[in-house]
Design an enzyme around this catalytic site. Structure first.
Site, PDB file in Angstrom:
ATOM      1  N   LYS A  14       0.830  -1.214   0.000  1.00 43.00           N
ATOM      2  CA  LYS A  14       0.000   0.000   0.000  1.00 43.00           C
ATOM      3  C   LYS A  14       0.859   1.257   0.000  1.00 43.00           C
ATOM      4  CE  LYS A  14      -1.964  -1.127   3.928  1.00 43.00           C
ATOM      5  NZ  LYS A  14      -1.280  -2.411   4.205  1.00 43.00           N
ATOM      6  N   ARG A  89     -10.032   0.766   9.467  1.00 37.10           N
ATOM      7  CA  ARG A  89      -9.395  -0.525   9.667  1.00 37.10           C
ATOM      8  C   ARG A  89     -10.325  -1.557  10.283  1.00 37.10           C
ATOM      9  NH1 ARG A  89      -3.636   0.360   9.053  1.00 37.10           N
ATOM     10  NH2 ARG A  89      -2.429  -1.441   9.690  1.00 37.10           N
ATOM     11  N   ARG A 161      11.142  -0.782  11.157  1.00 35.04           N
ATOM     12  CA  ARG A 161      10.072  -0.451  12.095  1.00 35.04           C
ATOM     13  C   ARG A 161      10.075  -1.437  13.253  1.00 35.04           C
ATOM     14  NH1 ARG A 161       4.752   0.136   8.408  1.00 35.04           N
ATOM     15  NH2 ARG A 161       3.888  -0.916  10.236  1.00 35.04           N
TER      16      ARG A 161
HETATM   17  P1  ADP Z   1       0.870  -1.911   7.775  1.00 34.44           P
HETATM   18  O1  ADP Z   1       0.439  -1.361   6.467  1.00 34.44           O
HETATM   19  O2  ADP Z   1       2.195  -2.606   7.703  1.00 34.44           O
HETATM   20  O3  ADP Z   1      -0.171  -2.721   8.480  1.00 34.44           O
HETATM   21  P2  ADP Z   1       0.494   0.712   9.074  1.00 34.44           P
HETATM   22  O4  ADP Z   1       1.606   1.647   8.967  1.00 34.44           O
HETATM   23  O5  ADP Z   1      -0.743   0.960   8.267  1.00 34.44           O
HETATM   24  O6  ADP Z   1       1.102  -0.735   8.799  1.00 34.44           O
HETATM   25  O7  ADP Z   1       0.021   0.591  10.588  1.00 34.44           O
HETATM   26  C1  ADP Z   1       0.938   0.324  11.628  1.00 34.44           C
HETATM   27  C2  ADP Z   1       0.193   0.233  12.959  1.00 34.44           C
HETATM   28  O8  ADP Z   1      -0.423   1.506  13.249  1.00 34.44           O
HETATM   29  C3  ADP Z   1      -0.959  -0.775  12.994  1.00 34.44           C
HETATM   30  O9  ADP Z   1      -0.513  -2.094  13.293  1.00 34.44           O
HETATM   31  C4  ADP Z   1      -1.836  -0.179  14.113  1.00 34.44           C
HETATM   32  O10 ADP Z   1      -1.283  -0.471  15.388  1.00 34.44           O
HETATM   33  C5  ADP Z   1      -1.679   1.329  13.880  1.00 34.44           C
HETATM   34  N1  ADP Z   1      -2.743   1.851  13.010  1.00 34.44           N
HETATM   35  C6  ADP Z   1      -2.578   2.358  11.746  1.00 34.44           C
HETATM   36  N2  ADP Z   1      -3.775   2.742  11.242  1.00 34.44           N
HETATM   37  C7  ADP Z   1      -4.710   2.473  12.194  1.00 34.44           C
HETATM   38  C8  ADP Z   1      -6.126   2.619  12.276  1.00 34.44           C
HETATM   39  N3  ADP Z   1      -6.847   3.115  11.255  1.00 34.44           N
HETATM   40  N4  ADP Z   1      -6.733   2.237  13.423  1.00 34.44           N
HETATM   41  C9  ADP Z   1      -6.050   1.745  14.456  1.00 34.44           C
HETATM   42  N5  ADP Z   1      -4.729   1.548  14.449  1.00 34.44           N
HETATM   43  C10 ADP Z   1      -4.044   1.912  13.330  1.00 34.44           C
HETATM   44  P1  ADP Z   2       2.139  -1.831   3.239  1.00 29.34           P
HETATM   45  O1  ADP Z   2       2.109  -0.327   3.225  1.00 29.34           O
HETATM   46  O2  ADP Z   2       0.954  -2.432   2.548  1.00 29.34           O
HETATM   47  O3  ADP Z   2       2.337  -2.399   4.605  1.00 29.34           O
HETATM   48  P2  ADP Z   2       4.736  -1.568   1.874  1.00 29.34           P
HETATM   49  O4  ADP Z   2       4.444  -0.732   0.690  1.00 29.34           O
HETATM   50  O5  ADP Z   2       5.444  -0.947   3.004  1.00 29.34           O
HETATM   51  O6  ADP Z   2       3.375  -2.309   2.376  1.00 29.34           O
HETATM   52  O7  ADP Z   2       5.544  -2.855   1.351  1.00 29.34           O
HETATM   53  C1  ADP Z   2       6.000  -3.855   2.256  1.00 29.34           C
HETATM   54  C2  ADP Z   2       7.402  -4.308   1.839  1.00 29.34           C
HETATM   55  O8  ADP Z   2       7.327  -5.027   0.597  1.00 29.34           O
HETATM   56  C3  ADP Z   2       8.374  -3.159   1.597  1.00 29.34           C
HETATM   57  O9  ADP Z   2       9.652  -3.565   2.026  1.00 29.34           O
HETATM   58  C4  ADP Z   2       8.331  -2.943   0.077  1.00 29.34           C
HETATM   59  O10 ADP Z   2       9.577  -2.436  -0.430  1.00 29.34           O
HETATM   60  C5  ADP Z   2       8.072  -4.357  -0.429  1.00 29.34           C
HETATM   61  N1  ADP Z   2       7.212  -4.373  -1.637  1.00 29.34           N
HETATM   62  C6  ADP Z   2       6.202  -3.524  -1.947  1.00 29.34           C
HETATM   63  N2  ADP Z   2       5.627  -3.867  -3.122  1.00 29.34           N
HETATM   64  C7  ADP Z   2       6.290  -4.971  -3.563  1.00 29.34           C
HETATM   65  C8  ADP Z   2       6.161  -5.817  -4.740  1.00 29.34           C
HETATM   66  N3  ADP Z   2       5.223  -5.575  -5.677  1.00 29.34           N
HETATM   67  N4  ADP Z   2       7.005  -6.860  -4.848  1.00 29.34           N
HETATM   68  C9  ADP Z   2       7.954  -7.113  -3.891  1.00 29.34           C
HETATM   69  N5  ADP Z   2       8.116  -6.357  -2.782  1.00 29.34           N
HETATM   70  C10 ADP Z   2       7.302  -5.298  -2.611  1.00 29.34           C
END
Ligand code: ADP
Ligand code: ADP
Ligand code: ZN
Length: 213
Positions: A14, A89, A161
């Site tokens: 994302k 979420r 992270r």
């Molecule tokens: P990822 O895409 O890897 O799941 P995010 O950066 O979107 O990670 O979110 C990281 C953390 O931030 C989540 O695991 C949660 O603890 C918190 N978080 C993010 N967005 C929300 C939301 N809309 N509601 C509650 N917690 C959230």
């Molecule tokens: P999200 O925001 O959904 O948690 P990220 O965009 O941070 O996901 O991507 C998670 C990890 O996977 C990052 O290390 C990113 O560089 C890698 N990644 C993202 N898109 C791809 C893809 N299409 N193929 C392989 N790795 C990817």
């Protein structure tokens, strides 16, 4: 079609796709995860409160989350569009979001749902590195910076992270399956599914076709 949500499990890509989308369409990227991480590093009250939930991979309470989204969406730069990432979420947040949109006189045009098989997500998350300064995302294997450990854009040392570890990831994937995935049905009229298990650029080409000009 520029008021959009981007959904998908943790690690689906994302944030990576959001980086391209917001540049191409010149709209703000509103990521609740990024906002929480910034609040934590600035040691604000919200950051202090959110930290323990994030470190455990649980959702931050709605009172906090909904408030920061509303404040952000009220800013003038959201008038012509935005990409909301990581919110809502769960169904309760979606209902509160729906009330918020009515109050602000906004409607969502499109929900991009990026799907990737869960077994592939763990590798993506464990290998993820981020730039603490500009927020750009990398991967130690799939999306390497030009110079190991250094952000291409701003030269800052990359970090991992705190919640990107095997234990927390398991919980985050469960939280996703139980609480977040039901939203795909909630938004079914607006959802477009995107196969996220392809090259980053190929996925973005697909997304551009869906969003249009
Ligand atoms: P990822 O895409 O890897 O799941 P995010 O950066 O979107 O990670 O979110 C990281 C953390 O931030 C989540 O695991 C949660 O603890 C918190 N978080 C993010 N967005 C929300 C939301 N809309 N509601 C509650 N917690 C959230
Ligand atoms: P999200 O925001 O959904 O948690 P990220 O965009 O941070 O996901 O991507 C998670 C990890 O996977 C990052 O290390 C990113 O560089 C890698 N990644 C993202 N898109 C791809 C893809 N299409 N193929 C392989 N790795 C990817
Ligand atoms: Zn950077």
């Amino acid at each position: 079609m520029k008021k959009m949500l981007i959904m998908g499990p943790p690690g689906a890509g994302k944030g990576t796709q959001a980086e391209s989308i917001i540049k191409y369409y010149n709209i703000p990227h509103i990521s609740t995860g990024d906002m929480f991480r910034a609040a934590i590093s600035n040691k604000t009250e919200i950051g202090m409160l959110a930290k323990k939930y994030i470190d455990a991979g649980n959702l931050v309470p709605d009172e906090v989350t909904v408030g920061i989204v509303k404040e952000r969406l009220s800013k003038p730069d959201c008038k012509n569009g935005f990409l909301l990432d990581g919110f809502p979420r769960d169904i309760h947040q979606a209902e509160m979001f729906s009330d918020m949109l009515k109050e602000l006189g906004i409607s969502i045009d499109l929900v991009l749902n990026i799907h990737v098989d869960h077994e592939k997500l763990v590798n993506r998350i464990i290998g993820r590195r981020i730039c603490p300064k500009c927020g750009r995302t990398y991967h130690i294997t799939y999306n390497k910076p030009l110079k190991e450990g250094i952000c291409d854009d701003c030269g800052t040392s990359l970090i991992q992270r705190k919640d990107d570890n095997v234990d927390t990831v398991k919980n985050r994937l469960e939280v996703y399956s139980h609480q977040t995935e039901p939203l795909i049905n909630y938004y079914k009229d607006l959802v477009v599914n995107i196969d996220g298990d392809r090259d980053v650029d190929v996925i973005f080409e697909d997304i551009k076709k869906v969003i249009g000009e």
